[in-house]
Design a protein around this motif. Structure first.
Motif, PDB file in Angstrom:
ATOM      1  N   UNK A   1      70.184  -9.558 -30.629  1.00  0.00           N
ATOM      2  CA  UNK A   1      71.313  -9.521 -31.559  1.00  0.00           C
ATOM      3  C   UNK A   1      72.610  -9.942 -30.899  1.00  0.00           C
ATOM      4  N   UNK A   2      72.834  -9.478 -29.685  1.00  0.00           N
ATOM      5  CA  UNK A   2      74.049  -9.857 -28.967  1.00  0.00           C
ATOM      6  C   UNK A   2      74.085 -11.331 -28.619  1.00  0.00           C
ATOM      7  N   UNK A   3      72.952 -11.861 -28.177  1.00  0.00           N
ATOM      8  CA  UNK A   3      72.884 -13.287 -27.831  1.00  0.00           C
ATOM      9  C   UNK A   3      73.173 -14.166 -29.041  1.00  0.00           C
ATOM     10  N   UNK A   4      72.603 -13.823 -30.189  1.00  0.00           N
ATOM     11  CA  UNK A   4      72.798 -14.631 -31.392  1.00  0.00           C
ATOM     12  C   UNK A   4      74.214 -14.480 -31.931  1.00  0.00           C
ATOM     13  N   UNK A   5      74.760 -13.261 -31.850  1.00  0.00           N
ATOM     14  CA  UNK A   5      76.133 -13.033 -32.325  1.00  0.00           C
ATOM     15  C   UNK A   5      77.131 -13.850 -31.521  1.00  0.00           C
ATOM     16  N   UNK A   6      76.862 -13.989 -30.234  1.00  0.00           N
ATOM     17  CA  UNK A   6      77.758 -14.759 -29.366  1.00  0.00           C
ATOM     18  C   UNK A   6      77.407 -16.243 -29.322  1.00  0.00           C
ATOM     19  N   UNK A   7      76.376 -16.613 -30.095  1.00  0.00           N
ATOM     20  CA  UNK A   7      75.926 -18.010 -30.120  1.00  0.00           C
ATOM     21  C   UNK A   7      75.590 -18.524 -28.715  1.00  0.00           C
ATOM     22  N   UNK A   8      75.026 -17.622 -27.900  1.00  0.00           N
ATOM     23  CA  UNK A   8      74.652 -17.997 -26.535  1.00  0.00           C
ATOM     24  C   UNK A   8      73.483 -18.975 -26.529  1.00  0.00           C
ATOM     25  N   UNK A   9      72.592 -18.834 -27.524  1.00  0.00           N
ATOM     26  CA  UNK A   9      71.497 -19.773 -27.701  1.00  0.00           C
ATOM     27  C   UNK A   9      70.961 -19.605 -29.116  1.00  0.00           C
ATOM     28  N   UNK A  10      70.301 -20.634 -29.642  1.00  0.00           N
ATOM     29  CA  UNK A  10      69.818 -20.552 -31.030  1.00  0.00           C
ATOM     30  C   UNK A  10      68.588 -19.668 -31.163  1.00  0.00           C
ATOM     31  N   UNK A  65      72.828  -0.499 -27.884  1.00  0.00           N
ATOM     32  CA  UNK A  65      72.332  -0.592 -29.259  1.00  0.00           C
ATOM     33  C   UNK A  65      73.472  -0.764 -30.256  1.00  0.00           C
ATOM     34  N   UNK A  66      74.701  -0.416 -29.866  1.00  0.00           N
ATOM     35  CA  UNK A  66      75.864  -0.615 -30.733  1.00  0.00           C
ATOM     36  C   UNK A  66      76.859  -1.578 -30.082  1.00  0.00           C
ATOM     37  N   UNK A  67      76.362  -2.401 -29.146  1.00  0.00           N
ATOM     38  CA  UNK A  67      77.202  -3.419 -28.520  1.00  0.00           C
ATOM     39  C   UNK A  67      78.199  -2.893 -27.521  1.00  0.00           C
ATOM     40  N   UNK A  68      77.976  -1.685 -27.007  1.00  0.00           N
ATOM     41  CA  UNK A  68      78.932  -1.071 -26.083  1.00  0.00           C
ATOM     42  C   UNK A  68      78.240  -0.632 -24.794  1.00  0.00           C
ATOM     43  N   UNK A  69      77.271  -1.403 -24.349  1.00  0.00           N
ATOM     44  CA  UNK A  69      76.496  -1.014 -23.190  1.00  0.00           C
ATOM     45  C   UNK A  69      77.218  -1.203 -21.869  1.00  0.00           C
ATOM     46  N   UNK A  70      76.652  -0.547 -20.856  1.00  0.00           N
ATOM     47  CA  UNK A  70      77.042  -0.753 -19.462  1.00  0.00           C
ATOM     48  C   UNK A  70      75.746  -0.879 -18.680  1.00  0.00           C
ATOM     49  N   UNK A  71      75.686  -1.818 -17.762  1.00  0.00           N
ATOM     50  CA  UNK A  71      74.443  -1.966 -17.006  1.00  0.00           C
ATOM     51  C   UNK A  71      74.727  -2.350 -15.567  1.00  0.00           C
ATOM     52  N   UNK A  72      73.759  -2.029 -14.716  1.00  0.00           N
ATOM     53  CA  UNK A  72      73.786  -2.451 -13.329  1.00  0.00           C
ATOM     54  C   UNK A  72      72.657  -3.434 -13.095  1.00  0.00           C
ATOM     55  N   UNK A  73      72.851  -4.359 -12.161  1.00  0.00           N
ATOM     56  CA  UNK A  73      71.834  -5.382 -11.903  1.00  0.00           C
ATOM     57  C   UNK A  73      71.760  -5.669 -10.411  1.00  0.00           C
ATOM     58  N   UNK A  74      70.560  -6.022  -9.967  1.00  0.00           N
ATOM     59  CA  UNK A  74      70.341  -6.439  -8.586  1.00  0.00           C
ATOM     60  C   UNK A  74      69.557  -7.742  -8.606  1.00  0.00           C
ATOM     61  N   UNK A  75      70.049  -8.723  -7.887  1.00  0.00           N
ATOM     62  CA  UNK A  75      69.389 -10.024  -7.817  1.00  0.00           C
ATOM     63  C   UNK A  75      68.327 -10.004  -6.738  1.00  0.00           C
ATOM     64  N   UNK A  76      67.123 -10.428  -7.095  1.00  0.00           N
ATOM     65  CA  UNK A  76      66.043 -10.491  -6.128  1.00  0.00           C
ATOM     66  C   UNK A  76      66.154 -11.705  -5.230  1.00  0.00           C
ATOM     67  N   UNK A  77      65.190 -11.831  -4.351  1.00  0.00           N
ATOM     68  CA  UNK A  77      65.181 -12.906  -3.360  1.00  0.00           C
ATOM     69  C   UNK A  77      65.189 -14.277  -4.025  1.00  0.00           C
ATOM     70  N   UNK A  78      66.066 -15.149  -3.517  1.00  0.00           N
ATOM     71  CA  UNK A  78      66.088 -16.535  -3.966  1.00  0.00           C
ATOM     72  C   UNK A  78      66.977 -16.830  -5.149  1.00  0.00           C
ATOM     73  N   UNK A 105      76.117  -5.765 -23.026  1.00  0.00           N
ATOM     74  CA  UNK A 105      76.824  -4.808 -22.181  1.00  0.00           C
ATOM     75  C   UNK A 105      78.272  -5.242 -21.989  1.00  0.00           C
ATOM     76  N   UNK A 106      79.201  -4.332 -22.272  1.00  0.00           N
ATOM     77  CA  UNK A 106      80.614  -4.627 -22.059  1.00  0.00           C
ATOM     78  C   UNK A 106      80.954  -4.647 -20.570  1.00  0.00           C
ATOM     79  N   UNK A 107      80.188  -3.885 -19.791  1.00  0.00           N
ATOM     80  CA  UNK A 107      80.389  -3.837 -18.342  1.00  0.00           C
ATOM     81  C   UNK A 107      79.072  -4.184 -17.662  1.00  0.00           C
TER      82      UNK A 107
END
Length: 285
Positions: free
Chosen positions: A24-33, A137-150, A167-169
């Motif tokens: 839903x977030x991706x489509x709302x932001x027109x990030x991809x069709x 779920x209401x467009x107000x998420x926060x998330x953490x991420x870690x990039x793997x090797x490469x 995620x807003x943050x």
């Protein structure tokens, strides 16, 4: 210029609430069709909901969903993640370029994901591990991420576009053990917030206020305080000081908190969730 993912073919393995929120977030932001998104989901009711809500293609086959994907969001329960990953890896034998994996499967480590997704005995896809939270779920998420090797900077930036759709943050950490801390802070954090509101309401009801009035006042109070935290530049501590008059009502409440070691209770709670996340990571993967 912000990176583009318009040309991505994106597969979702798992079409539950979080997967739907991301779409839903991706489509709302027109990030991809919508035509570029395929969702694999075993439950008829979830497939119907996603199709009607987002207009994307769905299937019951993980292999079908992922066969041409440039990127894949792994959004399955941790208990089934190993089998799903191995099924997909087997289907990619002979495939020249492997998809970029974004895993939101709780507790599954980069090491395990790399092992389970190994193709032809030696090749592994690039993986990003993410810990979201339910306000997504209401467009107000926060998330953490870690990039793997490469993972290179361009790929990381593209994943960032994906994560910002729900995620807003978005906070990238540089050590995987910090994902457990993210779990203890923001992953489980909404429940701490709900518990505080629950007990604020109960306290008011015990003093004679009707339940519905107490809930409305408590909800708006917490919503407004949260908005101040986000929109104002002052620290949480300073905002607390600003609203606390010496020897006033707020001071009386905070003194009661301190007498009950409120700080210690919160610290122990965050640590308990963090420790449990680490423990589950060892059990699950």
């Amino acid at each position: 210029m912000a990176p583009q993912i318009q040309d991505w073919k994106l597969a979702f393995i798992g079409g539950g609430n979080m997967g739907s929120a991301i779409i839903g977030g991706l489509l709302a932001q027109k990030a991809l069709p919508a035509s570029n998104i395929v969702v694999s989901e075993p439950w008829d009711v979830n497939r119907s909901k996603i199709e009607s809500a987002h207009g994307v293609r769905t299937t019951t086959s993980n292999v079908e969903a992922a066969k041409d994907a440039d990127a894949l969001v792994l959004a399955v329960k941790p208990q089934v993640a190993k089998g799903v990953c191995q099924e997909l890896a087997a289907s990619w034998a002979g495939r020249e370029k492997l998809p970029l994996i974004v895993s939101i499967a709780g507790g599954i480590t980069l090491k395990s994901l790399g092992e389970w997704f190994t193709v032809d005995g030696t090749r592994k896809p690039k993986v990003v591990r993410v810990m979201p939270n339910t306000p997504a779920l209401v467009g107000e998420g926060a998330c953490g991420a870690i990039a793997g090797e490469g993972i290179d900077e361009e790929e990381k930036a593209k994943v960032d576009v994906l994560l910002q759709a729900f995620s807003k943050v978005v906070e990238w950490v540089d050590r995987e053990e910090l994902i457990d801390v993210v779990t203890g802070l923001s992953g489980s954090g909404p429940a701490y917030f709900f518990a505080l509101v629950e007990h604020m309401v109960a306290g008011a009801v015990a003093l004679g206020m009707p339940q519905d009035q107490a809930e409305r006042l408590a909800k708006q109070t917490c919503f407004g305080a949260g908005k101040m935290l986000v929109e104002q530049s002052e620290s949480p501590a300073q905002l607390r000081i600003n609203v606390t008059s010496p020897n006033g009502t707020t001071q009386a409440a905070l003194d009661s908190f301190n007498a009950s070691d409120f700080q210690g209770v919160v610290h122990k709670s965050v640590k308990a969730a963090t420790d449990r996340a680490e423990e589950l990571g060892k059990i699950m993967g």
